[in-house]
Scaffold this active site. Sequence first.
Site, short mmCIF file in Angstrom:
data_model
loop_
_atom_site.label_atom_id
_atom_site.label_comp_id
_atom_site.label_asym_id
_atom_site.label_seq_id
_atom_site.Cartn_x
_atom_site.Cartn_y
_atom_site.Cartn_z
N CYS A 71 -17.16 12.84 26.94
CA CYS A 71 -16.83 11.47 26.57
C CYS A 71 -15.70 11.00 27.46
CB CYS A 71 -16.42 11.37 25.10
SG CYS A 71 -16.42 9.67 24.48
N CYS A 105 -13.25 8.69 26.36
CA CYS A 105 -12.15 8.01 25.66
C CYS A 105 -10.79 8.67 25.82
CB CYS A 105 -12.48 7.79 24.18
SG CYS A 105 -12.61 9.30 23.23
N LYS A 162 -23.47 9.67 14.93
CA LYS A 162 -22.00 9.62 14.89
C LYS A 162 -21.58 8.25 14.38
CE LYS A 162 -17.83 9.94 17.66
NZ LYS A 162 -17.23 10.34 18.93
N ARG A 164 -7.36 10.96 16.81
CA ARG A 164 -6.91 10.01 17.83
C ARG A 164 -5.45 10.24 18.18
NH1 ARG A 164 -10.89 5.02 16.04
NH2 ARG A 164 -12.75 6.24 16.58
N ARG A 205 -14.59 0.92 17.64
CA ARG A 205 -15.79 1.51 18.22
C ARG A 205 -17.08 1.08 17.50
NH1 ARG A 205 -12.89 4.69 21.47
NH2 ARG A 205 -11.64 6.43 20.71
N LYS A 260 -21.99 13.52 12.23
CA LYS A 260 -20.53 13.45 12.25
C LYS A 260 -20.07 12.12 11.68
CE LYS A 260 -16.75 13.09 15.45
NZ LYS A 260 -16.33 12.91 16.80
N SER A 263 -11.42 15.55 11.82
CA SER A 263 -9.96 15.66 11.63
C SER A 263 -9.48 15.11 10.28
CB SER A 263 -9.26 14.95 12.78
OG SER A 263 -9.66 13.60 12.88
C1 PBG Z 1 -14.60 11.32 21.34
C2 PBG Z 1 -14.54 12.04 20.05
C3 PBG Z 1 -13.91 11.66 18.85
C4 PBG Z 1 -14.04 12.75 17.98
C5 PBG Z 1 -14.76 13.72 18.66
N1 PBG Z 1 -15.08 13.26 19.92
C6 PBG Z 1 -13.13 10.46 18.50
C7 PBG Z 1 -13.77 9.16 18.36
O1 PBG Z 1 -14.98 8.99 18.52
O2 PBG Z 1 -13.04 8.21 18.11
C8 PBG Z 1 -13.49 12.85 16.58
C9 PBG Z 1 -13.22 14.23 16.11
C10 PBG Z 1 -12.40 14.33 14.87
O3 PBG Z 1 -11.99 13.35 14.24
O4 PBG Z 1 -12.15 15.47 14.49
N2 PBG Z 1 -15.42 10.22 21.38
#
Ligand code: PBG
Length: 328
Positions: A121, A123, A197, A207, A219, A250, A276
Amino acid sequence: MAQFPVVRMRRLRATEALRRLVRETTLAPSDLIYPLFVVEGQGVQRAIGAMPGNYHWSLDTLPCVLDEVASLGIPGVLLFGIPEEKDEVGSQAYAPEGIVQRAVRAIKQSHPDLLVITDVCLCEYTSHGHCGVVTADGCLQNDPTLELLQRTAVSHAQAGADIVAPSDMMDGRVGAIRAALDANGFESVALLAYAAKYASAFYGPFREAADSAPRFGDRRAYQMDPANRREALREVALDVAEGADLVMVKPALSYLDVIREVRDRFDLPLVAYNVSGEYSMVKAAAANGWVDGERLMLEILTSIKRAGADVILTYHALEAARLLRAAG
Ligand code: PBG
């Protein structure tokens, strides 16, 4: 016709031996994958405030935690990189000497038997914090982003990743990445698609951990609406058709219905991401003495498996594996 008193459900609950005998779902260290955050620098093991027990690791401290992962019987890790520099197009995501690329090489040297999965990714690498290329008016562009994701995935494969895991939610990225891997001789590198997702508030602590909050907007124009279940099935079907080897739902805990539905409809290995915020809620409540943190953790992980997940990505992996091993 009442079956009582002949049928008594409590008979099989009377002792731990009986409960163990009839237990339908079991949890083992081999079900778990541990996400890790790698950073530049030397001697770094920096606590992540919102995720107690998880750290930023530099390449030289990483082996300590990998030793523990391996000795607990956890099959692998998922890597997130936090680069020193970010730019508009996330160049460090696909730099041959990027933090993740170097981490993969180091792990493959020191722990060749551990599975290395990389999050694909942009980001964490873009100055604006979005998962791809954005226009001047802040719109995330799908097709131009695909090429950068392809480069990122190929660079991870070149470094030695076993599995690449795109988490960006661009349309067509699984097929694009598969084609790029194959064109570069990496037909044996597997693809784990973050298929369903959701745009979730449960990513809050991540984040902070990955310094990847969008600088403007959110997002919701690319991640899924939490209200949708059928759409998740379409997402999974598309990723399967494009060549995903494993699929992911997810977050996990608020999406157990989605996990179950995907399990029932598709035969690919199913991964769930216990994200998280799910982790931090348990830690915060336990720190306040409101819940028994260890029991809550095992109950949550068991429920994710019961819903149908084969594999769980979780920040609890080390703790859970320690407990599971102690329990025999
Ligand atoms: C990257 C990504 C994210 C997570 C995993 N890969 C963050 C998002 O999409 O904002 C989140 C993982 C977590 O919260 O444990 N795109």
